[in-house]
Design a protein around this motif. Structure first.
Motif, PDB file in Angstrom:
ATOM      1  N   LYS A  59       0.859  -1.183   0.000  1.00  0.00           N
ATOM      2  CA  LYS A  59       0.000   0.000   0.000  1.00  0.00           C
ATOM      3  C   LYS A  59       0.894   1.230   0.000  1.00  0.00           C
ATOM      4  N   GLN A  60       0.679   2.182   0.907  1.00  0.00           N
ATOM      5  CA  GLN A  60       1.510   3.387   0.904  1.00  0.00           C
ATOM      6  C   GLN A  60       2.738   3.257   1.807  1.00  0.00           C
ATOM      7  N   PHE A  61       3.010   2.069   2.304  1.00  0.00           N
ATOM      8  CA  PHE A  61       4.113   1.866   3.239  1.00  0.00           C
ATOM      9  C   PHE A  61       5.254   1.067   2.616  1.00  0.00           C
ATOM     10  N   ASP A  62       6.416   1.199   3.220  1.00  0.00           N
ATOM     11  CA  ASP A  62       7.572   0.364   2.900  1.00  0.00           C
ATOM     12  C   ASP A  62       7.726  -0.606   4.063  1.00  0.00           C
ATOM     13  N   LEU A  63       7.826  -1.897   3.753  1.00  0.00           N
ATOM     14  CA  LEU A  63       8.032  -2.918   4.785  1.00  0.00           C
ATOM     15  C   LEU A  63       9.499  -3.327   4.754  1.00  0.00           C
ATOM     16  N   LEU A  64      10.149  -3.231   5.916  1.00  0.00           N
ATOM     17  CA  LEU A  64      11.580  -3.514   6.016  1.00  0.00           C
ATOM     18  C   LEU A  64      11.863  -4.561   7.084  1.00  0.00           C
ATOM     19  N   THR A  65      12.883  -5.360   6.804  1.00  0.00           N
ATOM     20  CA  THR A  65      13.471  -6.192   7.855  1.00  0.00           C
ATOM     21  C   THR A  65      14.932  -5.784   7.964  1.00  0.00           C
ATOM     22  N   PHE A  66      15.494  -6.007   9.150  1.00  0.00           N
ATOM     23  CA  PHE A  66      16.878  -5.641   9.410  1.00  0.00           C
ATOM     24  C   PHE A  66      17.636  -6.853   9.922  1.00  0.00           C
ATOM     25  N   GLU A  67      18.918  -6.908   9.614  1.00  0.00           N
ATOM     26  CA  GLU A  67      19.791  -7.995  10.075  1.00  0.00           C
ATOM     27  C   GLU A  67      19.759  -8.099  11.600  1.00  0.00           C
ATOM     28  N   GLU A  68      19.680  -6.963  12.271  1.00  0.00           N
ATOM     29  CA  GLU A  68      19.795  -6.906  13.730  1.00  0.00           C
ATOM     30  C   GLU A  68      18.484  -7.186  14.464  1.00  0.00           C
ATOM     31  N   ILE A  69      17.370  -7.247  13.751  1.00  0.00           N
ATOM     32  CA  ILE A  69      16.057  -7.462  14.382  1.00  0.00           C
ATOM     33  C   ILE A  69      15.466  -8.756  13.836  1.00  0.00           C
ATOM     34  N   THR A  70      15.232  -9.738  14.724  1.00  0.00           N
ATOM     35  CA  THR A  70      14.792 -11.056  14.242  1.00  0.00           C
ATOM     36  C   THR A  70      13.371 -11.433  14.638  1.00  0.00           C
ATOM     37  N   ASN A  71      12.729 -10.619  15.513  1.00  0.00           N
ATOM     38  CA  ASN A  71      11.363 -10.969  15.907  1.00  0.00           C
ATOM     39  C   ASN A  71      10.576  -9.725  16.299  1.00  0.00           C
ATOM     40  N   ILE A  72       9.286  -9.912  16.485  1.00  0.00           N
ATOM     41  CA  ILE A  72       8.389  -8.795  16.791  1.00  0.00           C
ATOM     42  C   ILE A  72       8.752  -8.097  18.102  1.00  0.00           C
ATOM     43  N   ASN A  73       9.230  -8.844  19.078  1.00  0.00           N
ATOM     44  CA  ASN A  73       9.585  -8.258  20.371  1.00  0.00           C
ATOM     45  C   ASN A  73      10.729  -7.248  20.224  1.00  0.00           C
ATOM     46  N   GLU A  74      11.711  -7.578  19.397  1.00  0.00           N
ATOM     47  CA  GLU A  74      12.822  -6.653  19.162  1.00  0.00           C
ATOM     48  C   GLU A  74      12.352  -5.445  18.347  1.00  0.00           C
ATOM     49  N   ALA A  75      11.418  -5.648  17.422  1.00  0.00           N
ATOM     50  CA  ALA A  75      10.927  -4.570  16.558  1.00  0.00           C
ATOM     51  C   ALA A  75      10.010  -3.602  17.300  1.00  0.00           C
ATOM     52  N   GLU A  76       9.250  -4.107  18.262  1.00  0.00           N
ATOM     53  CA  GLU A  76       8.278  -3.291  19.016  1.00  0.00           C
ATOM     54  C   GLU A  76       8.882  -2.024  19.601  1.00  0.00           C
ATOM     55  N   GLN A  77      10.103  -2.120  20.113  1.00  0.00           N
ATOM     56  CA  GLN A  77      10.729  -0.986  20.789  1.00  0.00           C
ATOM     57  C   GLN A  77      10.972   0.208  19.868  1.00  0.00           C
ATOM     58  N   TYR A  78      10.947  -0.030  18.549  1.00  0.00           N
ATOM     59  CA  TYR A  78      11.255   1.035  17.605  1.00  0.00           C
ATOM     60  C   TYR A  78      10.010   1.714  17.016  1.00  0.00           C
ATOM     61  N   LYS A  79       8.813   1.264  17.406  1.00  0.00           N
ATOM     62  CA  LYS A  79       7.591   1.908  16.909  1.00  0.00           C
ATOM     63  C   LYS A  79       7.606   3.391  17.257  1.00  0.00           C
ATOM     64  N   GLY A  80       7.303   4.221  16.263  1.00  0.00           N
ATOM     65  CA  GLY A  80       7.292   5.670  16.469  1.00  0.00           C
ATOM     66  C   GLY A  80       8.649   6.329  16.321  1.00  0.00           C
ATOM     67  N   SER A  81       9.678   5.543  16.016  1.00  0.00           N
ATOM     68  CA  SER A  81      11.032   6.084  15.887  1.00  0.00           C
ATOM     69  C   SER A  81      11.333   6.517  14.452  1.00  0.00           C
ATOM     70  N   GLN A  82      12.285   7.421  14.322  1.00  0.00           N
ATOM     71  CA  GLN A  82      12.705   7.910  13.016  1.00  0.00           C
ATOM     72  C   GLN A  82      13.848   7.056  12.477  1.00  0.00           C
ATOM     73  N   LEU A  83      13.768   6.741  11.174  1.00  0.00           N
ATOM     74  CA  LEU A  83      14.891   6.125  10.474  1.00  0.00           C
ATOM     75  C   LEU A  83      15.686   7.257   9.842  1.00  0.00           C
ATOM     76  N   GLN A  84      17.009   7.181   9.966  1.00  0.00           N
ATOM     77  CA  GLN A  84      17.852   8.281   9.525  1.00  0.00           C
ATOM     78  C   GLN A  84      19.047   7.798   8.726  1.00  0.00           C
ATOM     79  N   VAL A  85      19.642   8.734   7.984  1.00  0.00           N
ATOM     80  CA  VAL A  85      20.909   8.515   7.295  1.00  0.00           C
ATOM     81  C   VAL A  85      21.852   9.636   7.718  1.00  0.00           C
ATOM     82  N   THR A  86      23.135   9.424   7.507  1.00  0.00           N
ATOM     83  CA  THR A  86      24.116  10.458   7.814  1.00  0.00           C
ATOM     84  C   THR A  86      24.220  11.415   6.627  1.00  0.00           C
ATOM     85  N   GLU A  87      24.840  12.535   6.859  1.00  0.00           N
ATOM     86  CA  GLU A  87      25.033  13.525   5.790  1.00  0.00           C
ATOM     87  C   GLU A  87      25.826  12.918   4.629  1.00  0.00           C
TER      88      GLU A  87
END
Length: 171
Positions: A59-87
């Motif tokens: 839909k209008q979202f991007d779904l991502l998985t990360f090497e460092e996050i393997t389950n929903i419990n680890e992902a939960e803590q990041y809800k509402g957080s910003q994804l960023q890149v460096t300059e």
């Protein structure tokens, strides 16, 4: 180090650590490609480095998985957080193109060197961007970001020279 937002983790998706991201970048396919490095920022904590494992659209979202996050419990803590890149990770733009963060806050001057206001927001429309100019009297004026109107953008002097169209200020 300076970080720039490219998306917000709005929710988890499934039980395997996938997250639903609302992208705030024009370069989502590049930013979220497998192997890319992103940083997740929570409050005043130091950003945590994450490596994109997979990316897909839903839909209008991007779904991502990360090497460092393997389950929903680890992902939960990041809800509402910003994804960023460096300059250093930012995509170089062509001449005459600017990041919104470079435009917002610039003072707007007429061809006659009259201060017209300050850019408070950039709105995306179908044909062209529109810059919201807050006038000294507090009113807002919508300024089309087209070549006929925008004469010069001077980031060093933090100003924009415009050919102010007749009737823009009338309301």
């Amino acid at each position: 180090m300076t970080y720039f937002n490219v998306g917000e983790i709005v929710n988890t998706h499934g039980i395997r650590g996938e997250v639903k991201v609302l992208a705030t970048t024009d370069f989502a396919a590049e930013r979220f490609a497998p192997g890319e490095i992103l940083y997740v920022k929570q409050g005043s904590q130091k950003p945590v480095k994450l490596t994109v494992k997979s990316h897909r659209q839903h839909k209008q979202f991007d779904l991502l998985t990360f090497e460092e996050i393997t389950n929903i419990n680890e992902a939960e803590q990041y809800k509402g957080s910003q994804l960023q890149v460096t300059e250093q990770q930012q995509t170089p733009l062509e001449d005459g193109d600017y990041y919104y963060r470079q435009i917002i806050g610039l003072e707007v001057y007429s061809l006659e060197d009259e201060l017209l206001g300050k850019i408070s927001e950039v709105m995306e429309t179908g044909a062209n961007d529109v810059w919201v100019v807050r006038r000294p009297n507090g009113k807002e004026v919508l300024l089309p970001a087209i070549k006929d109107v925008i004469q010069k953008v001077d980031l060093d002097k933090q100003r924009v020279i415009v050919d102010w169209l007749e009737g823009l200020d009338e309301q």
